[in-house]
Design an enzyme around this catalytic site. Structure first.
Site, PDB file in Angstrom:
ATOM      1  N   GLU A 132       0.807  -1.234   0.000  1.00 46.68           N
ATOM      2  CA  GLU A 132       0.000   0.000   0.000  1.00 46.68           C
ATOM      3  C   GLU A 132       0.836   1.278   0.000  1.00 46.68           C
ATOM      4  O   GLU A 132       0.277   2.365  -0.018  1.00 46.68           O
ATOM      5  CB  GLU A 132      -0.937  -0.003   1.213  1.00 46.68           C
ATOM      6  CG  GLU A 132      -1.898  -1.165   1.183  1.00 46.68           C
ATOM      7  CD  GLU A 132      -2.916  -1.129   2.303  1.00 46.68           C
ATOM      8  OE1 GLU A 132      -2.555  -0.669   3.402  1.00 46.68           O
ATOM      9  OE2 GLU A 132      -4.052  -1.567   2.072  1.00 46.68           O
TER      10      GLU A 132
ATOM     11  N   LYS B  88       5.710  -1.703   1.808  1.00 42.23           N
ATOM     12  CA  LYS B  88       5.136  -1.890   3.140  1.00 42.23           C
ATOM     13  C   LYS B  88       5.157  -3.376   3.511  1.00 42.23           C
ATOM     14  O   LYS B  88       5.375  -3.760   4.642  1.00 42.23           O
ATOM     15  CB  LYS B  88       3.686  -1.382   3.121  1.00 42.23           C
ATOM     16  CG  LYS B  88       2.944  -1.565   4.419  1.00 42.23           C
ATOM     17  CD  LYS B  88       1.519  -1.039   4.291  1.00 42.23           C
ATOM     18  CE  LYS B  88       0.727  -1.243   5.566  1.00 42.23           C
ATOM     19  NZ  LYS B  88      -0.678  -0.881   5.422  1.00 42.23           N
TER      20      LYS B  88
END
Ligand code: BGC
Length: 814
Positions: free
Chosen positions: A508, A628
């Site tokens: 993300e 991430k």
């Protein structure tokens, strides 16, 4: 050395206000229908405490104003708190008749212990307190949320005066004034989901509260009966019992007050029994009537405990997992919470997999792709639960078809975050708590959620042999997702490939190209490869569904030969980008800047949420080669090495060990692990690629909630994907277990730190298939009651195990 029995307890010694919310989340009790955080019954919500009660699938929408904009959010509603049970020792002087109610936050707490009994599903607390006059009171408390009767909960409290004689006042209430206030980041948002409270009393010792959600209009009713243990009704019990009982049914907090006579060393026990129903429940007329009727039938605490224990014993039988040592202890805690969120009761509900369990309000109780990490575990223990969770998705197929149509696509575009009716629930703005800024949220472009759903349909049917589901709801879901991918892919003449543009992958951190105002990225490798897999499975499915069902499906869904031709083409020619001899996370990843990882680590220490750090620095992580969580590497989590190599072959590429190992090394160095799913996936992959390095990641995945490694997030709800994923890591990751082609496939990779373990599973119609890993050996056993033999395929041989037999197999290379 831990005693085996200690593996069944999860406890905390002493009272730590700063840890209280974390403990509340980890001591949540639930039964799949209802869950209540492990909050102290003496306290209300505040900075330290956050009692929360949630019913699966009970959502409500509210509009709030943030950053000058109206935003609408749907939340899993915090329902009236049934826990309140507070007490005080009257100080006896006429001048100050009402001593303050006792809470753990005040002086005089001499002992405090809280232990979750995992085997029985009971939270036990022991407290010893002393008032300013030196009077000591021991309080022992047990609570349960009934696993057999999902609408019931109970709290038993025993008071023992140690060195004095007198009275204890007890107030047992239902608190209807609660709001959704469990997540600091959401505090600017409207959290008042309940309205229309009415309260009352029922004979002889019961109070009730009814209210409804403001927009979804779900009626909720709770009834609480409070009485001295062993008594069928109220009434003076003599000097050791009840002195007085008063019912105060009015206001937002209907209560029953008891005055107990206590003498040194003579315990007095108060039992609170609670029933909760909502208007969503099956087979009821109105929730209040149902709650009162349940209470009227509910036996005393010992009998309730007995039937609750029996229900848990049955669950543990189906989910037997034996892993020695600390890892085994933590895995049992994970299993406990998975079973409390998704229990056999789930099979009767219209609910999905809430990413944060029923344990808190983070992510608003929404349903993401996390079921990808949960269903594979459930498939081989509780297939009915998996089927129900897939049915939740199937019921929302029309909404997903509408969403696709609105964007000009065919098929079904499932939402990144799903709630009550399956529309997109992803917030449009999110708060960066570091900068205080509300920012646009493009995570809804994670269309790969559709592939996760299709993958789960396929896996469930492979493991369970449920062809009925596969040919009906399963086929409709999977084929609709295939239609979406086929229409989402555009042919690019330049590359002579199909491309999927403008999406976000599992990582993300990357939502757009640097400097671009168009959100999304092109050719996310994970998205494209899984889309190709979905298309290939859709074709395989159409090839095996018998007539006339096949024709019916094609007619209903509008699938013609031209479509299947395109599916075939797209599934072979979707673009997978590469750079520097590795798979590119997305087109252009290789052009991003390298991040100064060491510099950031030195400056900030914990850089898991690099996105927030950089935004607060007026920079954006979009510019950097920094992920991430596992993204391209997720492919090695979903597919065995052979299957993944086959998929790449289908797409016209060679994926050999070198390319895969280089890709793993490349992204491992560029990942901050800002999601609990990340260490899980990396541990899983490294167990095959670089075994000595796997354990560190596995360990991190194991402790992610119990040690709250994402810095305060567990207090807002457990991470169900990581919890179930660690169970599956043992079950499928380390054994290489696959269920396909009518056989059990095993390709073990025992990490030295976790080389001995065992579990039983259900494979198709065989219950109780026992799998045990020992040093250098694998043992497979079938119960005598099994209906027939099972074919087991290892990399170097195939064996057949007959009912009642067990087979010991020495592992190659050991
Ligand atoms: C992760 C997602 C996940 C979501 C809910 C996010 O932090 O990046 O992959 O689905 O949490 O658990």
């Amino acid at each position: 050395m831990e005693r085996p029995e200690e593996q069944w307890e999860w406890g905390y010694e002493g009272y730590e206000p700063a840890e209280e919310r974390l403990r509340e989340a980890l001591c949540t009790l639930g039964n799949g229908y209802l869950a209540t955080r492990g909050a102290a019954p003496e306290t209300d919500a505040g900075e330290t405490h956050y009692p929360g009660t949630y019913v699966a699938g009970c959502y409500n929408r509210l509009v709030s104003e943030v950053a000058g904009r109206q935003v609408e959010n749907e939340d899993m509603v915090n329902l009236p708190n049934w826990l309140p049970l507070r007490f005080r020792i009257p100080d006896g002087s006429d001048a100050s008749p009402g001593a303050p109610w006792w809470t753990p936050d005040q002086d005089g707490l001499l002992e405090y212990r809280q232990v979750l009994d995992l085997r029985q599903g009971v939270l036990n607390r022991t407290l010893l307190l002393q008032d300013p006059r030196g009077r000591r009171l021991r309080v022992e408390q047990s609570r349960l949320v009934h696993m057999g009767q999902p609408h019931l909960a109970a709290l038993r409290t025993t008071f023992t005066a140690e060195n004095w004689t007198g009275t204890v006042e007890v107030e047992s209430a239902i608190d209807g004034s609660v709001t959704n206030a469990g997540v600091a980041r959401y505090r600017a948002l409207n959290g008042r989901h309940l309205t229309g409270h009415t309260t009352g009393a029922a004979e002889p010792d019961t109070v009730w509260l009814r209210c409804h959600t403001t927009t979804s209009d779900i009626c909720v009713a709770l009834a609480a009966r409070t009485r001295l243990a062993g008594t069928g009704s109220e009434g003076p019990e003599g000097p050791d019992g009840l002195v007085e009982a008063v019912t105060e049914p009015a206001g937002p907090r209907p209560a029953r007050r008891l005055t107990l006579a206590v003498r040194p060393g003579e315990p007095v026990t108060v039992d609170k029994t609670v029933a909760l129903h909502t208007s969503h429940d099956l087979a009821i007329s109105d929730p209040l009537r149902a709650a009162l009727a349940d209470l009227a039938d509910a036996p005393g605490f010992p009998e309730l405990l007995g039937s609750h224990r029996a229900a848990w014993a049955e669950l543990w039988r189906h989910a037997d997992l034996e892993v020695p040592g600390k890892a085994g202890h933590i895995l049992r805690v994970h299993l406990f919470h998975v079973l409390q969120t998704l229990s056999p009761h789930t099979a009767d509900l219209d609910v999905g997999v809430p990413a944060r369990g029923l344990h808190g309000e983070a992510y608003r109780g929404h349903i993401f792709w996390d079921e990808l990490f949960v269903l594979p575990y459930l498939n081989v223990h509780f297939p009915e639960t998996s089927r129900a969770l897939l049915s939740y998705r199937h019921r929302r197929l029309p909404e997903a078809v509408r969403a696709a149509r609105e964007k000009g696509y065919a098929g079904a575009m499932y939402p990144w975050q799903s709630g009550s009716d399956g529309r997109e629930e992803t917030q449009t703005l999110h708060l960066n708590p570091r900068s205080g800024r509300w920012l646009p949220d493009h995570s809804r472009l994670q269309h790969h959620v559709g592939s996760a759903i299709a993958y789960n349909v396929w896996q469930y049917c492979q493991a369970s042999g449920d062809t009925d589901f596969l040919h009906t709801r399963g086929a409709e879901t999977l084929l609709r997702i295939a239609q979406f991918w086929a229409s989402r892919a555009e042919y690019d003449r330049g590359h002579e490939r199909y491309r999927i543009r403008g999406v976000v992958g599992p990582d993300e951190y990357h939502e757009a190209y640097p400097g671009s105002d168009r959100p999304g990225l092109d050719d996310n490798a994970y998205t494209n490869v899984t889309a190709a897999w979905v298309l290939a499975r859709a074709l395989e499915l159409l090839g095996t569904v018998p007539e006339p069902r096949r024709r019916e499906l094609c007619e209903d869904l509008g699938i013609g030969e031209e479509d299947t031709g395109r599916w075939e083409d797209v599934s072979r020619r979707l673009r997978v980008p590469f750079h520097d001899g590795v798979i590119s996370q997305f087109e252009g990843y290789g052009d991003l800047a390298e991040l100064d990882w060491e510099g950031y680590r030195r400056k900030y220490g914990d850089i898991r949420r690099l996105d927030r750090i950089m935004e607060a620095e007026d920079d954006t992580v979009n510019r950097y080669k920094a992920s991430k969580q596992a993204d391209a590497l997720m492919l090695g989590y979903l597919f065995s090495p052979a299957e993944l190599a086959g998929l790449f072959r289908r797409l016209g590429h060679t994926l050999d060990d070198e390319l895969w190992h280089r890709t793993v090394d490349y992204y491992l160095r560029r990942t901050s692990h800002g999601s609990t799913l990340s260490s899980l996936v990396h541990g899983w992959i490294l167990a095959r690629v670089r075994r000595p390095d796997a354990w560190g990641y596995v360990q991190e995945a194991l402790v992610s909630d119990i040690a709250d490694i994402q810095g305060g997030t567990t207090a807002e709800g457990i991470h169900l994907g990581a919890m179930a994923g660690t169970l599956d890591l043992v079950q499928r990751g380390l054994t290489g277990l696959e269920t396909r082609e009518d056989a059990l496939w095993l390709d073990p990779v025992p990490v030295p730190e976790l080389s001995e373990f065992g579990f039983t599973m259900r494979y198709r119609h065989h219950w109780g298939v026992a799998v045990r890993m020992l040093a250098g050996e694998l043992c497979i056993g079938l119960p005598a009651s099994a209906e027939g033999p099972v074919r087991v395929v290892l990399p170097d041989r195939t064996v057949t195990v007959d009912p009642g037999e067990s087979c010991r197999l020495r592992l190659a290379g050991d």
